[in-house]
Design a protein around this motif. Structure first.
Motif, PDB file in Angstrom:
ATOM      1  N   GLY A  43      13.777 -41.840 -51.220  1.00  0.00           N
ATOM      2  CA  GLY A  43      12.112 -41.849 -50.577  1.00  0.00           C
ATOM      3  C   GLY A  43      12.555 -41.124 -49.458  1.00  0.00           C
ATOM      4  N   ALA A  44      13.001 -42.012 -48.265  1.00  0.00           N
ATOM      5  CA  ALA A  44      13.093 -41.476 -46.736  1.00  0.00           C
ATOM      6  C   ALA A  44      13.342 -40.190 -46.668  1.00  0.00           C
ATOM      7  CB  ALA A  44      13.699 -42.427 -46.102  1.00  0.00           C
ATOM      8  N   PHE A  45      14.876 -40.153 -47.415  1.00  0.00           N
ATOM      9  CA  PHE A  45      16.280 -38.502 -47.248  1.00  0.00           C
ATOM     10  C   PHE A  45      15.321 -37.762 -47.722  1.00  0.00           C
ATOM     11  CE2 PHE A  45      17.954 -42.004 -45.213  1.00  0.00           C
ATOM     12  CZ  PHE A  45      19.179 -42.038 -44.839  1.00  0.00           C
ATOM     13  N   ILE A  46      14.786 -37.899 -48.789  1.00  0.00           N
ATOM     14  CA  ILE A  46      14.618 -36.867 -50.142  1.00  0.00           C
ATOM     15  C   ILE A  46      13.421 -36.461 -50.218  1.00  0.00           C
ATOM     16  CG2 ILE A  46      14.677 -35.345 -51.796  1.00  0.00           C
ATOM     17  CD1 ILE A  46      17.335 -37.550 -52.574  1.00  0.00           C
ATOM     18  N   ASP A  47      13.024 -35.451 -49.156  1.00  0.00           N
ATOM     19  CA  ASP A  47      11.204 -34.673 -49.156  1.00  0.00           C
ATOM     20  C   ASP A  47      10.877 -33.417 -49.642  1.00  0.00           C
ATOM     21  OD1 ASP A  47      11.846 -33.442 -46.752  1.00  0.00           O
ATOM     22  OD2 ASP A  47      11.401 -34.604 -45.292  1.00  0.00           O
ATOM     23  N   GLU A  48       9.785 -33.213 -49.246  1.00  0.00           N
ATOM     24  CA  GLU A  48       9.388 -31.931 -49.689  1.00  0.00           C
ATOM     25  C   GLU A  48      10.078 -30.881 -49.359  1.00  0.00           C
ATOM     26  OE1 GLU A  48       7.478 -34.053 -49.188  1.00  0.00           O
ATOM     27  OE2 GLU A  48       6.220 -34.600 -50.492  1.00  0.00           O
ATOM     28  N   ARG A  49      10.749 -31.344 -47.708  1.00  0.00           N
ATOM     29  CA  ARG A  49      11.447 -30.180 -47.190  1.00  0.00           C
ATOM     30  C   ARG A  49      13.222 -29.867 -47.719  1.00  0.00           C
ATOM     31  NH1 ARG A  49       9.751 -29.023 -40.573  1.00  0.00           N
ATOM     32  NH2 ARG A  49       7.217 -29.656 -41.457  1.00  0.00           N
ATOM     33  N   THR A  50      13.284 -30.928 -48.699  1.00  0.00           N
ATOM     34  CA  THR A  50      14.778 -31.136 -49.284  1.00  0.00           C
ATOM     35  C   THR A  50      14.932 -29.694 -49.931  1.00  0.00           C
ATOM     36  OG1 THR A  50      15.131 -33.658 -48.969  1.00  0.00           O
ATOM     37  CG2 THR A  50      16.918 -32.336 -50.031  1.00  0.00           C
ATOM     38  N   CYS A  51      15.920 -28.828 -49.837  1.00  0.00           N
ATOM     39  CA  CYS A  51      16.013 -27.994 -51.280  1.00  0.00           C
ATOM     40  C   CYS A  51      17.653 -28.587 -51.981  1.00  0.00           C
ATOM     41  CB  CYS A  51      16.519 -27.002 -50.059  1.00  0.00           C
ATOM     42  SG  CYS A  51      18.428 -26.357 -50.112  1.00  0.00           S
ATOM     43  N   ALA A  52      18.435 -29.563 -51.783  1.00  0.00           N
ATOM     44  CA  ALA A  52      19.353 -29.893 -52.640  1.00  0.00           C
ATOM     45  C   ALA A  52      20.191 -31.145 -51.599  1.00  0.00           C
ATOM     46  CB  ALA A  52      21.054 -28.640 -52.357  1.00  0.00           C
ATOM     47  N   VAL A  53      20.571 -31.777 -53.326  1.00  0.00           N
ATOM     48  CA  VAL A  53      20.914 -32.842 -52.930  1.00  0.00           C
ATOM     49  C   VAL A  53      22.274 -33.289 -53.666  1.00  0.00           C
ATOM     50  CG1 VAL A  53      20.883 -35.649 -53.805  1.00  0.00           C
ATOM     51  CG2 VAL A  53      18.330 -34.311 -52.919  1.00  0.00           C
ATOM     52  N   ILE A  54      23.291 -33.554 -52.482  1.00  0.00           N
ATOM     53  CA  ILE A  54      24.311 -33.612 -53.798  1.00  0.00           C
ATOM     54  C   ILE A  54      25.093 -34.212 -53.715  1.00  0.00           C
ATOM     55  CG2 ILE A  54      25.920 -32.383 -51.253  1.00  0.00           C
ATOM     56  CD1 ILE A  54      27.584 -30.709 -52.792  1.00  0.00           C
ATOM     57  N   VAL A  55      26.312 -34.440 -54.862  1.00  0.00           N
ATOM     58  CA  VAL A  55      26.486 -35.860 -54.490  1.00  0.00           C
ATOM     59  C   VAL A  55      27.748 -36.147 -56.077  1.00  0.00           C
ATOM     60  CG1 VAL A  55      24.869 -37.052 -56.898  1.00  0.00           C
ATOM     61  CG2 VAL A  55      26.286 -38.360 -54.963  1.00  0.00           C
ATOM     62  N   GLU A  56      28.353 -36.808 -55.856  1.00  0.00           N
ATOM     63  CA  GLU A  56      29.799 -36.850 -57.141  1.00  0.00           C
ATOM     64  C   GLU A  56      29.646 -38.201 -57.742  1.00  0.00           C
ATOM     65  OE1 GLU A  56      33.881 -36.872 -54.676  1.00  0.00           O
ATOM     66  OE2 GLU A  56      32.028 -37.131 -52.957  1.00  0.00           O
ATOM     67  N   PRO A  57      29.172 -37.988 -59.635  1.00  0.00           N
ATOM     68  CA  PRO A  57      29.355 -39.195 -59.706  1.00  0.00           C
ATOM     69  C   PRO A  57      29.862 -40.339 -59.511  1.00  0.00           C
ATOM     70  CG  PRO A  57      28.843 -37.255 -60.806  1.00  0.00           C
ATOM     71  CD  PRO A  57      29.709 -36.688 -59.278  1.00  0.00           C
ATOM     72  N   ILE A  58      31.227 -40.078 -59.369  1.00  0.00           N
ATOM     73  CA  ILE A  58      32.295 -41.502 -58.977  1.00  0.00           C
ATOM     74  C   ILE A  58      33.169 -39.972 -57.983  1.00  0.00           C
ATOM     75  CG2 ILE A  58      34.711 -42.066 -60.160  1.00  0.00           C
ATOM     76  CD1 ILE A  58      33.626 -41.354 -63.006  1.00  0.00           C
ATOM     77  N   GLN A  59      32.992 -40.775 -56.794  1.00  0.00           N
ATOM     78  CA  GLN A  59      33.733 -40.747 -55.852  1.00  0.00           C
ATOM     79  C   GLN A  59      35.042 -41.253 -55.704  1.00  0.00           C
ATOM     80  OE1 GLN A  59      31.416 -42.695 -52.343  1.00  0.00           O
ATOM     81  NE2 GLN A  59      30.121 -41.212 -51.797  1.00  0.00           N
ATOM     82  N   GLY A  60      35.743 -40.177 -55.227  1.00  0.00           N
ATOM     83  CA  GLY A  60      37.391 -40.528 -54.775  1.00  0.00           C
ATOM     84  C   GLY A  60      38.098 -40.545 -53.909  1.00  0.00           C
ATOM     85  N   GLU A  61      37.433 -40.643 -52.521  1.00  0.00           N
ATOM     86  CA  GLU A  61      38.073 -39.901 -51.198  1.00  0.00           C
ATOM     87  C   GLU A  61      37.884 -42.541 -50.857  1.00  0.00           C
ATOM     88  OE1 GLU A  61      38.737 -39.269 -47.721  1.00  0.00           O
ATOM     89  OE2 GLU A  61      38.734 -38.463 -49.832  1.00  0.00           O
ATOM     90  N   GLY A  62      39.257 -42.580 -50.660  1.00  0.00           N
ATOM     91  CA  GLY A  62      39.213 -43.370 -50.661  1.00  0.00           C
ATOM     92  C   GLY A  62      39.049 -45.268 -51.149  1.00  0.00           C
ATOM     93  N   GLY A  63      39.301 -44.351 -52.962  1.00  0.00           N
ATOM     94  CA  GLY A  63      39.096 -45.533 -53.194  1.00  0.00           C
ATOM     95  C   GLY A  63      37.886 -45.151 -54.600  1.00  0.00           C
ATOM     96  N   ILE A  64      37.997 -45.400 -55.601  1.00  0.00           N
ATOM     97  CA  ILE A  64      37.440 -45.202 -56.524  1.00  0.00           C
ATOM     98  C   ILE A  64      35.803 -45.805 -56.645  1.00  0.00           C
ATOM     99  CG2 ILE A  64      36.683 -44.781 -58.879  1.00  0.00           C
ATOM    100  CD1 ILE A  64      39.937 -44.998 -59.463  1.00  0.00           C
TER     101      ILE A  64
END
Length: 378
Positions: free
Chosen positions: A254-275
């Protein structure tokens, strides 16, 4: 060239020698052959490494071995040594090296049409796009949001834009989100106070949120959402408007994603430095918050997608209320032939107009034909 010819003759001689019954003379000749071929191979490898150091911009810490060919899960160097390929070209060679179907597709298509530019249709790009869309829908019939949302007039719920790599796919997705954000700002759907402010300056709705531990690429936009000082620090300042939240922490959303946010990008499973797999409640909260503020949810499945998780896409392991608005892919899509793609929902596709994005090599017949072969096997 002389060394290559001598080496080839020695390989033939070696095959003949190995067919002999082992007497003292044949054993001695075999030892001589192996010693000579290894020496010649090492000389050729040393020259290759020397040329690389002299003529290429070196951004990798490579060992001195030089790979010459591969088969299945194995690689071979110019000295004839065999290696089990645990990296698969960094999650690329999904069907293995020298897969016969891939080889046949490359050979035949290269003799017909490699490139024709996106000013014209080719038969393979639409076919691969249809296979990606239809396979995605078929693999997740419970989908109802984002790229699965029902459309009017019988349109496909999702469409594909082809690029050349994963970082290009992420760049395109972020670019599409910026335009979509402006349209949301101009529409006035976010509540009176917010809507009035954003309508006054639609460029204010440009924020992008990414997460700790993620990796999205090395080009400027993708690098800006890759929150690792090792990659970012030499190239700051990066693009403005990017914030980094903690992966799997629903309390920060809630603190990071607000009305000025146009996009949220995320990996469902991260692979950098582990799984590191996203928690269900984390992805669910992201989807819900993006809907509340008119932001697009982008899943980067460049490394975790295309069967690597046991599902076609990693997000298909999660409930239907975790679905993305855009999904990026690359790595194994053409088994080593450069390709990337963005799968976009209908609501996004309808807002991207002719001339607003492009690529020289993306969607070329060679890469897309191989992509069709990979999709058939996966």
């Amino acid at each position: 060239m002389v060394l290559q010819h001598r080496y080839a003759r020695l390989l033939v001689a070696g095959r003949r020698l190995s067919a002999w019954q082992h007497g003292s003379r044949s054993t001695s000749l075999l030892r001589s052959y192996h010693a000579t071929s290894a020496r010649l191979g090492t000389a050729a490898s040393n020259q290759t490494v020397a040329n690389a150091e002299k003529y290429t911009l070196n951004t990798y810490a490579r060992p001195s071995l030089v790979l010459s060919h591969g088969k299945g899960s194995y690689l071979y160097d110019t000295d004839g040594k065999e290696y089990l390929d645990f990296t698969a070209g960094i999650s690329v060679v999904a069907l293995g090296h020298s897969h016969p179907a891939v080889t046949a597709a490359v050979t035949e298509q290269a003799s017909q049409l490699i490139h024709c530019s996106n000013l014209y249709h080719n038969q393979w790009a639409p076919r691969l796009a249809s296979e990606i869309v239809e396979a995605t829908i078929a693999a997740y019939p419970q989908g109802m949001q984002g790229i699965y949302a029902a459309t009017a007039s019988g349109r496909s719920p999702a469409r594909v834009f082809f690029s050349n790599s994963g970082t290009e796919a992420n760049e395109g997705a972020l670019k599409f989100a910026r335009k979509y954000g402006k349209l949301v700002a101009e529409s006035g759907v976010l509540g009176k106070g917010t809507s009035e402010a954003l309508r006054g300056d639609p460029n204010l709705k440009c924020g992008i949120v990414s997460f700790t531990g993620g990796f999205h690429g090395r080009s400027m936009g993708a690098l800006s959402v890759t929150a690792n000082p090792k990659y970012q620090k030499p190239f700051t300042p990066l693009i403005p408007g990017v914030q980094t939240a903690k992966y799997n922490d629903t309390g920060e959303i809630g603190a990071f994603i607000d009305e000025r946010t146009c996009a949220v990008i995320v990996e469902p499973i991260q692979g950098e430095g582990g799984i590191h797999a996203a928690q269900v409640e984390f992805l669910r909260a992201l989807r819900r918050r993006c809907d509340q503020v008119g932001a697009l949810l982008i899943y980067d499945e460049i490394q975790c997608g295309l069967g690597r998780s046991g599902k076609l896409w990693a997000h298909q392991l999660y409930p239907e209320d975790c679905s993305p608005d855009m999904l990026t892919m690359a790595k194994p899509l053409a088994n080593g032939i450069p390709i990337g793609a963005i799968l976009v929902s209908d609501k996004v596709a309808e807002e991207i107009k002719i001339g607003e994005h492009g690529t020289t090599f993306g969607g070329n017949p060679l890469a897309c034909r191989v992509g069709c072969t990979v999709m058939e096997h996966i």
